[in-house]
Design an enzyme around this catalytic site. Sequence first.
Site, mmCIF file in Angstrom:
data_model
loop_
_atom_site.group_PDB
_atom_site.id
_atom_site.type_symbol
_atom_site.label_atom_id
_atom_site.label_comp_id
_atom_site.label_asym_id
_atom_site.label_seq_id
_atom_site.Cartn_x
_atom_site.Cartn_y
_atom_site.Cartn_z
ATOM 1 N N HIS A 181 0.353 -4.372 -18.423
ATOM 2 C CA HIS A 181 -0.170 -3.794 -19.667
ATOM 3 C C HIS A 181 0.128 -4.730 -20.846
ATOM 4 O O HIS A 181 0.420 -4.267 -21.943
ATOM 5 C CB HIS A 181 0.462 -2.418 -19.882
ATOM 6 C CG HIS A 181 -0.270 -1.536 -20.852
ATOM 7 N ND1 HIS A 181 -1.622 -1.285 -20.771
ATOM 8 C CD2 HIS A 181 0.173 -0.825 -21.923
ATOM 9 C CE1 HIS A 181 -1.967 -0.456 -21.732
ATOM 10 N NE2 HIS A 181 -0.900 -0.170 -22.459
ATOM 11 N N HIS A 239 1.606 8.792 -21.714
ATOM 12 C CA HIS A 239 2.414 7.756 -22.360
ATOM 13 C C HIS A 239 3.886 8.157 -22.334
ATOM 14 O O HIS A 239 4.235 9.268 -22.758
ATOM 15 C CB HIS A 239 1.961 7.554 -23.810
ATOM 16 C CG HIS A 239 0.540 7.078 -23.921
ATOM 17 N ND1 HIS A 239 -0.534 7.935 -23.783
ATOM 18 C CD2 HIS A 239 0.025 5.830 -24.133
ATOM 19 C CE1 HIS A 239 -1.658 7.241 -23.917
ATOM 20 N NE2 HIS A 239 -1.349 5.978 -24.115
ATOM 21 N N ASP A 277 1.501 4.768 -19.726
ATOM 22 C CA ASP A 277 1.380 3.503 -20.452
ATOM 23 C C ASP A 277 2.496 3.327 -21.474
ATOM 24 O O ASP A 277 3.108 4.299 -21.928
ATOM 25 C CB ASP A 277 0.046 3.443 -21.201
ATOM 26 C CG ASP A 277 -1.139 3.182 -20.291
ATOM 27 O OD1 ASP A 277 -0.970 3.213 -19.066
ATOM 28 O OD2 ASP A 277 -2.234 2.948 -20.835
ATOM 29 N N ASP A 278 2.734 2.058 -21.839
ATOM 30 C CA ASP A 278 3.481 1.635 -23.032
ATOM 31 C C ASP A 278 4.992 1.589 -22.872
ATOM 32 O O ASP A 278 5.686 1.152 -23.781
ATOM 33 C CB ASP A 278 3.161 2.513 -24.256
ATOM 34 C CG ASP A 278 1.690 2.490 -24.621
ATOM 35 O OD1 ASP A 278 0.934 1.713 -23.994
ATOM 36 O OD2 ASP A 278 1.281 3.251 -25.524
ATOM 37 N N HIS A 286 2.216 -4.942 -26.766
ATOM 38 C CA HIS A 286 1.112 -3.975 -26.777
ATOM 39 C C HIS A 286 0.002 -4.499 -27.696
ATOM 40 O O HIS A 286 -0.260 -3.959 -28.772
ATOM 41 C CB HIS A 286 1.609 -2.603 -27.235
ATOM 42 C CG HIS A 286 0.687 -1.483 -26.876
ATOM 43 N ND1 HIS A 286 -0.242 -0.967 -27.747
ATOM 44 C CD2 HIS A 286 0.533 -0.800 -25.719
ATOM 45 C CE1 HIS A 286 -0.919 -0.006 -27.158
ATOM 46 N NE2 HIS A 286 -0.466 0.120 -25.923
#
Length: 245
Positions: free
Chosen positions: A99, A192, A48-49, A103
């Site tokens: 996603h 991540h 993620d991210d 964020h």
Amino acid sequence: MQVVLWIVGILAILFLSYGIFPTVLLRMLSIGMVKKGEINKTLALTFDDGPNPVYTPQVLDLLKKYDVKATFFVVAEKALDHPDLIKRMKQEGHTIGVHHYRHTNSWFLTPWSTKREISRSAEIIENLTGVKPVYYRPPYGRFNLFTNIFARGYIIVLWSAIFQDWRKGPDSSGLQQRLIAQISEGQIYLLHDDGEDAGADSDAPAHMIEALKRFLPHVRRRGFRCVSLEEHLGKKSTEEQKWSV
């Protein structure tokens, strides 16, 4: 003073009803989402991210070395800043999921902002890769009352194993042991490849990568394969797609 307390109380109830209660309910009951895979002796690595210009290339190099396919839930704003990394993910056979554009925590998004975060992200990913994304994971795994409405047509994927790797911790060996301890069929790992968001340590991905270097050979020795979500979810992916369209 009493009026202020009433207002605060009403706002608290609205906030709980709009974000926290839907998140707790949906995650407890796994309504409209998947958390584990279907195929024997496989697990799915999800990141993620990102993309991050320093750490994402290192992750991709490592995955390529061990012939591992993974899934990246990318922040679309960062994808626009680093389109070469998104294209490399696609070229090397990895899956790219939504996603949000930034964020953003769904608890603090209006219904219209929720729709825009998802649709704009999907459009950017499709423009960069030529492929419409199928998978969606909201930041922090948090939902609001409207998330599932605007995520219809996507497979919502959470995780079954989380490691708090957004914090660097004492060293990478502890993270490596936690990764190894969670090896079992159907697992979806949450990792991540970027540490620039609020609450994260900017150099945490370096520790994650060091742990991953020792973890991937161990997975192979255990007879497991790290695969894309498409392969990992198997027939569940198809069923969920039918449900959500």
